[in-house]
Design a protein around this motif. Structure first.
Motif, PDB file in Angstrom:
ATOM      1  N   ASP A  89       0.813  -1.213   0.000  1.00 39.59           N
ATOM      2  CA  ASP A  89       0.000   0.000   0.000  1.00 39.59           C
ATOM      3  C   ASP A  89       0.849   1.266   0.000  1.00 39.59           C
ATOM      4  N   ARG A  90       2.032   1.189   0.579  1.00 36.85           N
ATOM      5  CA  ARG A  90       2.938   2.325   0.633  1.00 36.85           C
ATOM      6  C   ARG A  90       3.915   2.338  -0.538  1.00 36.85           C
ATOM      7  N   ASN A  91       3.956   1.215  -1.284  1.00 39.66           N
ATOM      8  CA  ASN A  91       4.945   1.050  -2.346  1.00 39.66           C
ATOM      9  C   ASN A  91       6.355   1.204  -1.782  1.00 39.66           C
ATOM     10  N   GLU A  92       6.582   0.586  -0.624  1.00 39.16           N
ATOM     11  CA  GLU A  92       7.876   0.645   0.040  1.00 39.16           C
ATOM     12  C   GLU A  92       8.396  -0.776   0.267  1.00 39.16           C
ATOM     13  N   TYR A  93       9.705  -0.924   0.076  1.00 40.33           N
ATOM     14  CA  TYR A  93      10.328  -2.239   0.175  1.00 40.33           C
ATOM     15  C   TYR A  93      11.687  -2.104   0.859  1.00 40.33           C
ATOM     16  N   TYR A  94      11.988  -3.058   1.731  1.00 40.59           N
ATOM     17  CA  TYR A  94      13.236  -3.003   2.484  1.00 40.59           C
ATOM     18  C   TYR A  94      13.897  -4.372   2.531  1.00 40.59           C
ATOM     19  N   ARG A  95      15.226  -4.349   2.546  1.00 45.11           N
ATOM     20  CA  ARG A  95      16.012  -5.555   2.813  1.00 45.11           C
ATOM     21  C   ARG A  95      16.673  -5.400   4.176  1.00 45.11           C
ATOM     22  N   VAL A  96      16.600  -6.422   5.002  1.00 44.39           N
ATOM     23  CA  VAL A  96      17.293  -6.396   6.285  1.00 44.39           C
ATOM     24  C   VAL A  96      18.774  -6.607   6.005  1.00 44.39           C
ATOM     25  N   PHE A  97      19.583  -5.652   6.442  1.00 42.93           N
ATOM     26  CA  PHE A  97      21.008  -5.648   6.125  1.00 42.93           C
ATOM     27  C   PHE A  97      21.775  -5.266   7.385  1.00 42.93           C
ATOM     28  N   GLY A 102      26.557  -4.495  14.366  1.00 41.58           N
ATOM     29  CA  GLY A 102      25.870  -5.773  14.297  1.00 41.58           C
ATOM     30  C   GLY A 102      24.366  -5.697  14.432  1.00 41.58           C
ATOM     31  N   ARG A 103      23.816  -4.503  14.573  1.00 41.90           N
ATOM     32  CA  ARG A 103      22.361  -4.375  14.654  1.00 41.90           C
ATOM     33  C   ARG A 103      21.737  -4.610  13.286  1.00 41.90           C
ATOM     34  N   LEU A 104      20.509  -5.121  13.294  1.00 40.11           N
ATOM     35  CA  LEU A 104      19.789  -5.286  12.042  1.00 40.11           C
ATOM     36  C   LEU A 104      19.326  -3.923  11.563  1.00 40.11           C
ATOM     37  N   GLY A 105      19.669  -3.603  10.323  1.00 34.73           N
ATOM     38  CA  GLY A 105      19.229  -2.350   9.729  1.00 34.73           C
ATOM     39  C   GLY A 105      18.363  -2.627   8.524  1.00 34.73           C
ATOM     40  N   LEU A 106      17.693  -1.609   8.018  1.00 33.76           N
ATOM     41  CA  LEU A 106      16.829  -1.745   6.856  1.00 33.76           C
ATOM     42  C   LEU A 106      17.369  -0.889   5.722  1.00 33.76           C
ATOM     43  N   THR A 107      17.559  -1.513   4.558  1.00 34.25           N
ATOM     44  CA  THR A 107      17.991  -0.800   3.362  1.00 34.25           C
ATOM     45  C   THR A 107      16.825  -0.753   2.390  1.00 34.25           C
ATOM     46  N   GLU A 108      16.428   0.449   1.970  1.00 35.46           N
ATOM     47  CA  GLU A 108      15.306   0.571   1.043  1.00 35.46           C
ATOM     48  C   GLU A 108      15.723   0.085  -0.338  1.00 35.46           C
ATOM     49  N   ILE A 109      14.872  -0.707  -0.957  1.00 36.70           N
ATOM     50  CA  ILE A 109      15.134  -1.261  -2.281  1.00 36.70           C
ATOM     51  C   ILE A 109      13.923  -1.014  -3.169  1.00 36.70           C
ATOM     52  N   ASP A 110      14.074  -1.277  -4.473  1.00 38.35           N
ATOM     53  CA  ASP A 110      12.929  -1.092  -5.365  1.00 38.35           C
ATOM     54  C   ASP A 110      12.101  -2.373  -5.453  1.00 38.35           C
ATOM     55  N   ALA A 111      10.967  -2.267  -6.113  1.00 40.09           N
ATOM     56  CA  ALA A 111      10.031  -3.392  -6.167  1.00 40.09           C
ATOM     57  C   ALA A 111      10.632  -4.605  -6.863  1.00 40.09           C
ATOM     58  N   ASP A 112      11.445  -4.379  -7.882  1.00 35.59           N
ATOM     59  CA  ASP A 112      12.054  -5.504  -8.599  1.00 35.59           C
ATOM     60  C   ASP A 112      12.995  -6.284  -7.689  1.00 35.59           C
ATOM     61  N   ALA A 113      13.804  -5.579  -6.919  1.00 31.06           N
ATOM     62  CA  ALA A 113      14.747  -6.243  -6.017  1.00 31.06           C
ATOM     63  C   ALA A 113      14.021  -6.983  -4.902  1.00 31.06           C
ATOM     64  N   ALA A 114      12.804  -6.536  -4.576  1.00 26.86           N
ATOM     65  CA  ALA A 114      12.043  -7.162  -3.492  1.00 26.86           C
ATOM     66  C   ALA A 114      11.490  -8.529  -3.876  1.00 26.86           C
TER      67      ALA A 114
END
Length: 233
Positions: A89-97, A102-114
Motif C-alpha cells: 500500500d505504501r509502495n515501500e520495500y526493504y532488505r534487512v542488512f 551488528g544491529r539489524l538495519g533496513l535498506t530501502e530497495i525497489d520493487a524488482d529487487a524485493a
C-alpha cells in the motif's frame, strides 16, 4: 509462557533501546533462531508504522506487510538478516542488512529487487531421490536436482518461483559483508581464506577501504555490487 522479554537481555543484533522500558516483545518460533527480531518490533520501534501490537496485527491481517513475498500470521514472526519486507500500500520495500555494531538495519530497495532474497549456504545434504538440499542461514532450505553449490556460497532465490536466479561463490576476491562480530556491517573483498585444523573456526582476511580486517568465516556473507549500491542510496 510469557510473550515479553527484558530489553536488557535481547541479542545485540536487535534494534531496540535497552534502557527506555523494561520489556519488549518476544520473538515467536520461526527462522533465524535467537537472533530473529519480532516483526512488531520492526514495525513499531524501527519504522514507526504502528503504535502498538493491535495496529501491527491489523496490518498483517490486511496484507499490509509481506515478508519474503508471503503474508504473515504472527506479529512476533522473527525477522532476520536479508529478509525482504514489503508494504504494498505504501509502495515501500526493504532488505534487512547488517548495520554498524551488528544491529539489524533496513535498506530501502525497489520493487524488482524485493522479488528475490539472498541466502547464505551453511551446508548441504543429500535427500530422497539423490537430490541436493541446500541449508540456508535462516533455517530454510531448498532441494535441487543439480549440485553446483558449496557451503559458504550465496544464492539469490526468487520468492515467487523458489528458483535460484544468482549464485555468488565463496572464494578469494569475493565481495562480502560481515554480519556479526566487531566488524559487523563492514564490506570488502576476501583476500585470504584460512582453514584451521580440528574444531577451530576458519577465518578470512578481508580487504576494505579502512585497511582490512580478519574475522571468523561464519561471520561473512558473499554479496554483489548491487547490495553496496543500495546501501549507499
Amino acid at each position: 509462557m510469557t510473550n515479553h522479554q527484558k530489553r536488557l537481555s535481547v541479542p545485540k543484533s536487535w534494534p531496540v533501546e535497552r534502557k527506555t522500558e523494561t520489556f519488549t516483545a518476544k520473538a515467536g518460533a520461526g527462522p533465524h533462531g535467537e537472533s530473529g527480531v519480532p516483526l512488531v518490533v520492526v514495525l513499531r520501534d524501527v519504522l514507526e508504522y504502528v503504535d502498538d501490537t493491535s495496529e501491527a496485527q491489523y496490518a498483517i491481517n490486511t496484507d499490509g506487510v509481506l515478508v519474503n513475498g508471503d503474508s504473515v500470521g504472527d506479529v512476533n514472526r522473527p525477522i532476520g538478516m536479508f529478509d525482504i519486507l514489503a508494504f504494498p500500500d505504501r509502495n515501500e520495500y526493504y532488505r534487512v542488512f547488517p548495520d554498524e555494531g551488528g544491529r539489524l538495519g533496513l535498506t530501502e530497495i525497489d520493487a524488482d529487487a524485493a522479488g528475490s532474497k539472498l541466502n547464505k549456504v551453511t551446508d548441504k545434504t543429500t535427500v530422497s531421490g539423490g537430490r541436493t538440499q541446500l541449508n540456508f542461514h535462516d533455517g530454510s532450505n531448498l532441494a535441487l536436482d543439480e549440485d553446483a553449490y558449496a557451503g559458504g556460497d550465496s544464492v539469490v532465490v526468487d520468492t515467487d518461483t523458489n528458483e535460484i536466479v544468482a549464485h555468488f561463490q565463496y572464494e578469494e576476491g569475493a565481495l562480502v559483508t560481515a554480519v556479526a562480530g566487531q566488524h559487523a556491517g563492514d564490506i570488502g573483498e576476501i583476500a585470504e581464506i584460512n582453514v584451521q585444523p580440528g574444531s577451530a573456526s576458519n577465518t578470512v582476511r578481508v580487504d576494505d577501504e579502512n585497511g582490512g580486517f580478519e574475522t571468523i568465516a561464519e561471520y561473512v556473507v558473499v554479496i554483489d555490487e548491487n547490495f553496496v549500491e543500495e546501501d549507499d542510496e
